[in-house]
Design a protein around this motif. Structure first.
Motif, PDB file in Angstrom:
ATOM      1  N   LEU A 124       0.833  -1.200   0.000  1.00 54.65           N
ATOM      2  CA  LEU A 124       0.000   0.000   0.000  1.00 54.65           C
ATOM      3  C   LEU A 124       0.869   1.252   0.000  1.00 54.65           C
ATOM      4  O   LEU A 124       0.586   2.225  -0.711  1.00 54.65           O
ATOM      5  CB  LEU A 124      -0.932  -0.001   1.213  1.00 54.65           C
ATOM      6  N   TYR A 125       1.937   1.236   0.782  1.00 56.83           N
ATOM      7  CA  TYR A 125       2.859   2.373   0.814  1.00 56.83           C
ATOM      8  C   TYR A 125       3.442   2.610  -0.576  1.00 56.83           C
ATOM      9  O   TYR A 125       3.541   3.741  -1.055  1.00 56.83           O
ATOM     10  CB  TYR A 125       3.966   2.094   1.823  1.00 56.83           C
ATOM     11  N   PHE A 126       3.823   1.533  -1.216  1.00 55.03           N
ATOM     12  CA  PHE A 126       4.370   1.586  -2.575  1.00 55.03           C
ATOM     13  C   PHE A 126       3.366   2.211  -3.540  1.00 55.03           C
ATOM     14  O   PHE A 126       3.692   3.113  -4.312  1.00 55.03           O
ATOM     15  CB  PHE A 126       4.726   0.156  -2.989  1.00 55.03           C
ATOM     16  N   VAL A 127       2.116   1.764  -3.484  1.00 59.76           N
ATOM     17  CA  VAL A 127       1.085   2.241  -4.410  1.00 59.76           C
ATOM     18  C   VAL A 127       0.766   3.712  -4.163  1.00 59.76           C
ATOM     19  O   VAL A 127       0.573   4.481  -5.112  1.00 59.76           O
ATOM     20  CB  VAL A 127      -0.188   1.376  -4.297  1.00 59.76           C
ATOM     21  N   ALA A 158       1.086  -4.415  -9.084  1.00 57.80           N
ATOM     22  CA  ALA A 158       0.618  -3.123  -8.571  1.00 57.80           C
ATOM     23  C   ALA A 158       1.205  -1.969  -9.372  1.00 57.80           C
ATOM     24  O   ALA A 158       0.507  -1.001  -9.703  1.00 57.80           O
ATOM     25  CB  ALA A 158       0.983  -2.990  -7.098  1.00 57.80           C
ATOM     26  N   ARG A 159       2.485  -2.073  -9.695  1.00 56.52           N
ATOM     27  CA  ARG A 159       3.132  -1.017 -10.487  1.00 56.52           C
ATOM     28  C   ARG A 159       2.449  -0.858 -11.839  1.00 56.52           C
ATOM     29  O   ARG A 159       2.136   0.257 -12.267  1.00 56.52           O
ATOM     30  CB  ARG A 159       4.607  -1.353 -10.696  1.00 56.52           C
ATOM     31  N   ASN A 160       2.212  -1.968 -12.523  1.00 51.59           N
ATOM     32  CA  ASN A 160       1.581  -1.903 -13.843  1.00 51.59           C
ATOM     33  C   ASN A 160       0.169  -1.326 -13.759  1.00 51.59           C
ATOM     34  O   ASN A 160      -0.253  -0.553 -14.626  1.00 51.59           O
ATOM     35  CB  ASN A 160       1.550  -3.291 -14.473  1.00 51.59           C
ATOM     36  N   HIS A 161      -0.560  -1.709 -12.719  1.00 54.27           N
ATOM     37  CA  HIS A 161      -1.910  -1.178 -12.532  1.00 54.27           C
ATOM     38  C   HIS A 161      -1.854   0.333 -12.322  1.00 54.27           C
ATOM     39  O   HIS A 161      -2.637   1.088 -12.915  1.00 54.27           O
ATOM     40  CB  HIS A 161      -2.573  -1.858 -11.335  1.00 54.27           C
ATOM     41  N   ARG A 196       7.659   8.113 -13.045  1.00 53.59           N
ATOM     42  CA  ARG A 196       7.011   7.363 -11.971  1.00 53.59           C
ATOM     43  C   ARG A 196       7.316   5.871 -12.091  1.00 53.59           C
ATOM     44  O   ARG A 196       7.415   5.169 -11.086  1.00 53.59           O
ATOM     45  CB  ARG A 196       5.500   7.602 -12.002  1.00 53.59           C
ATOM     46  N   GLN A 197       7.449   5.402 -13.321  1.00 53.02           N
ATOM     47  CA  GLN A 197       7.793   3.996 -13.502  1.00 53.02           C
ATOM     48  C   GLN A 197       9.191   3.726 -12.960  1.00 53.02           C
ATOM     49  O   GLN A 197       9.434   2.704 -12.310  1.00 53.02           O
ATOM     50  CB  GLN A 197       7.719   3.603 -14.974  1.00 53.02           C
ATOM     51  N   LEU A 198      10.126   4.644 -13.221  1.00 54.83           N
ATOM     52  CA  LEU A 198      11.470   4.491 -12.671  1.00 54.83           C
ATOM     53  C   LEU A 198      11.425   4.500 -11.147  1.00 54.83           C
ATOM     54  O   LEU A 198      12.107   3.714 -10.482  1.00 54.83           O
ATOM     55  CB  LEU A 198      12.377   5.622 -13.171  1.00 54.83           C
ATOM     56  N   GLU A 199      10.613   5.400 -10.602  1.00 58.56           N
ATOM     57  CA  GLU A 199      10.487   5.469  -9.153  1.00 58.56           C
ATOM     58  C   GLU A 199       9.899   4.174  -8.611  1.00 58.56           C
ATOM     59  O   GLU A 199      10.328   3.667  -7.573  1.00 58.56           O
ATOM     60  CB  GLU A 199       9.621   6.658  -8.746  1.00 58.56           C
ATOM     61  N   ALA A 200       8.926   3.625  -9.327  1.00 61.12           N
ATOM     62  CA  ALA A 200       8.322   2.362  -8.904  1.00 61.12           C
ATOM     63  C   ALA A 200       9.365   1.251  -8.879  1.00 61.12           C
ATOM     64  O   ALA A 200       9.418   0.445  -7.948  1.00 61.12           O
ATOM     65  CB  ALA A 200       7.179   1.988  -9.841  1.00 61.12           C
ATOM     66  N   GLN A 201      10.204   1.212  -9.905  1.00 63.52           N
ATOM     67  CA  GLN A 201      11.250   0.197  -9.957  1.00 63.52           C
ATOM     68  C   GLN A 201      12.225   0.367  -8.800  1.00 63.52           C
ATOM     69  O   GLN A 201      12.676  -0.610  -8.195  1.00 63.52           O
ATOM     70  CB  GLN A 201      11.990   0.291 -11.288  1.00 63.52           C
ATOM     71  N   LEU A 202      12.532   1.621  -8.496  1.00 64.28           N
ATOM     72  CA  LEU A 202      13.476   1.903  -7.426  1.00 64.28           C
ATOM     73  C   LEU A 202      12.908   1.519  -6.064  1.00 64.28           C
ATOM     74  O   LEU A 202      13.584   0.891  -5.241  1.00 64.28           O
ATOM     75  CB  LEU A 202      13.838   3.390  -7.452  1.00 64.28           C
ATOM     76  N   ILE A 203      11.646   1.871  -5.835  1.00 59.89           N
ATOM     77  CA  ILE A 203      11.011   1.512  -4.571  1.00 59.89           C
ATOM     78  C   ILE A 203      10.907  -0.005  -4.443  1.00 59.89           C
ATOM     79  O   ILE A 203      11.145  -0.576  -3.380  1.00 59.89           O
ATOM     80  CB  ILE A 203       9.618   2.163  -4.456  1.00 59.89           C
ATOM     81  N   SER A 204      10.567  -0.660  -5.545  1.00 62.44           N
ATOM     82  CA  SER A 204      10.474  -2.114  -5.531  1.00 62.44           C
ATOM     83  C   SER A 204      11.820  -2.736  -5.184  1.00 62.44           C
ATOM     84  O   SER A 204      11.906  -3.679  -4.390  1.00 62.44           O
ATOM     85  CB  SER A 204       9.991  -2.620  -6.894  1.00 62.44           C
ATOM     86  N   TYR A 205      12.892  -2.192  -5.768  1.00 58.91           N
ATOM     87  CA  TYR A 205      14.226  -2.697  -5.456  1.00 58.91           C
ATOM     88  C   TYR A 205      14.534  -2.524  -3.972  1.00 58.91           C
ATOM     89  O   TYR A 205      15.063  -3.429  -3.321  1.00 58.91           O
ATOM     90  CB  TYR A 205      15.281  -1.969  -6.290  1.00 58.91           C
ATOM     91  N   LEU A 206      14.188  -1.360  -3.442  1.00 59.08           N
ATOM     92  CA  LEU A 206      14.445  -1.105  -2.026  1.00 59.08           C
ATOM     93  C   LEU A 206      13.693  -2.083  -1.135  1.00 59.08           C
ATOM     94  O   LEU A 206      14.248  -2.628  -0.181  1.00 59.08           O
ATOM     95  CB  LEU A 206      14.038   0.328  -1.669  1.00 59.08           C
ATOM     96  N   HIS A 207      12.430  -2.298  -1.443  1.00 57.48           N
ATOM     97  CA  HIS A 207      11.656  -3.236  -0.635  1.00 57.48           C
ATOM     98  C   HIS A 207      12.257  -4.636  -0.698  1.00 57.48           C
ATOM     99  O   HIS A 207      12.322  -5.341   0.306  1.00 57.48           O
ATOM    100  CB  HIS A 207      10.197  -3.257  -1.097  1.00 57.48           C
ATOM    101  N   ASN A 208      12.702  -5.039  -1.872  1.00 53.43           N
ATOM    102  CA  ASN A 208      13.325  -6.354  -2.000  1.00 53.43           C
ATOM    103  C   ASN A 208      14.587  -6.444  -1.147  1.00 53.43           C
ATOM    104  O   ASN A 208      14.833  -7.452  -0.476  1.00 53.43           O
ATOM    105  CB  ASN A 208      13.670  -6.636  -3.467  1.00 53.43           C
TER     106      ASN A 208
END
Length: 208
Positions: free
Chosen positions: A33-36, A78-81, A114-126
């Motif tokens: 949810l934080y990511f979205v 979630a990112r794609n949505h 925003r897509q780049l940011e999504a990828q970056l946040i996803s990497y951080l969470h991983n």
């Protein structure tokens, strides 16, 4: 407490057991949810996207082989949505206001960022998920829930010195992980959300 998807839970999840679904939901709901919410501005829409993402996950419960594949599916879906919502919103606004092409190009550039940011946040969470259990708990409470060290100590029933020690260890491990992927640091230089700036400040500076 942050839980790990162990072998038994994964097996039950694959079989469609409700309790295993609850474990997965409880483990990933808040970070997802934080990511979205970093990608869409409307809180209700973010919650709807998050819940719909879990519905898609549960519909394919038999397909996953590890907690990592579950996490990857959740954040990617979630990112794609979110990106589809952003694009649809821009198109709708264009039709309503008859935006010139220059504004459409700007909107597309914003969506790409925003897509780049999504990828970056996803990497951080991983990367955060791969931290040792106590490090991960301390790091999440300090930087995601933004609790003070004394509050983290009370929450986890440990002393404050232990909080600082676990924080330092988490920072060192995350810095090592990021250094192995220099392209991540390049992206971070262009993205300035509060979440990213705080996390990357920690990674770049030795905060005690």
């Amino acid at each position: 407490m942050i839980m790990q998807i162990n072998t038994a839970t994964l097996s039950e999840f694959n079989k469609g057991y409700e309790m295993a679904f609850k474990v997965v939901f409880d483990d990933f709901y808040k970070p997802l949810l934080y990511f979205v919410t970093k990608l869409v501005s409307d809180r209700q829409e973010a919650e709807d996207i998050t819940l719909e993402t879990f519905q898609k996950l549960f519909a394919r419960h038999q397909d996953f082989t590890s907690g990592a594949t579950i996490r990857s599916f959740l954040f990617t879906t979630a990112r794609n949505h979110c990106l589809n919502v952003i694009k649809a919103t821009r198109i709708h606004q264009h039709h309503l206001r008859n935006q010139p092409q220059s504004e459409i190009d700007t909107a597309e550039a914003e969506a790409a960022e925003r897509q780049l940011e999504a990828q970056l946040i996803s990497y951080l969470h991983n990367a955060i998920e791969k931290l040792p259990s106590r490090c991960r708990e301390v790091f999440r409470l300090l930087f995601i829930e933004q609790l003070k060290p004394v509050d983290v100590a009370q929450r986890l029933n440990i002393n404050v010195d232990n909080v600082y020690s676990q924080k330092k260890r988490a920072v060192e491990l995350l810095r090592t992980a990021v250094n192995e992927h220099p392209e991540v640091m390049v992206l971070a230089g262009y993205l300035f959300s509060v979440f990213l700036s705080e996390i990357y400040y920690v990674l770049l500076h030795n905060m005690d």
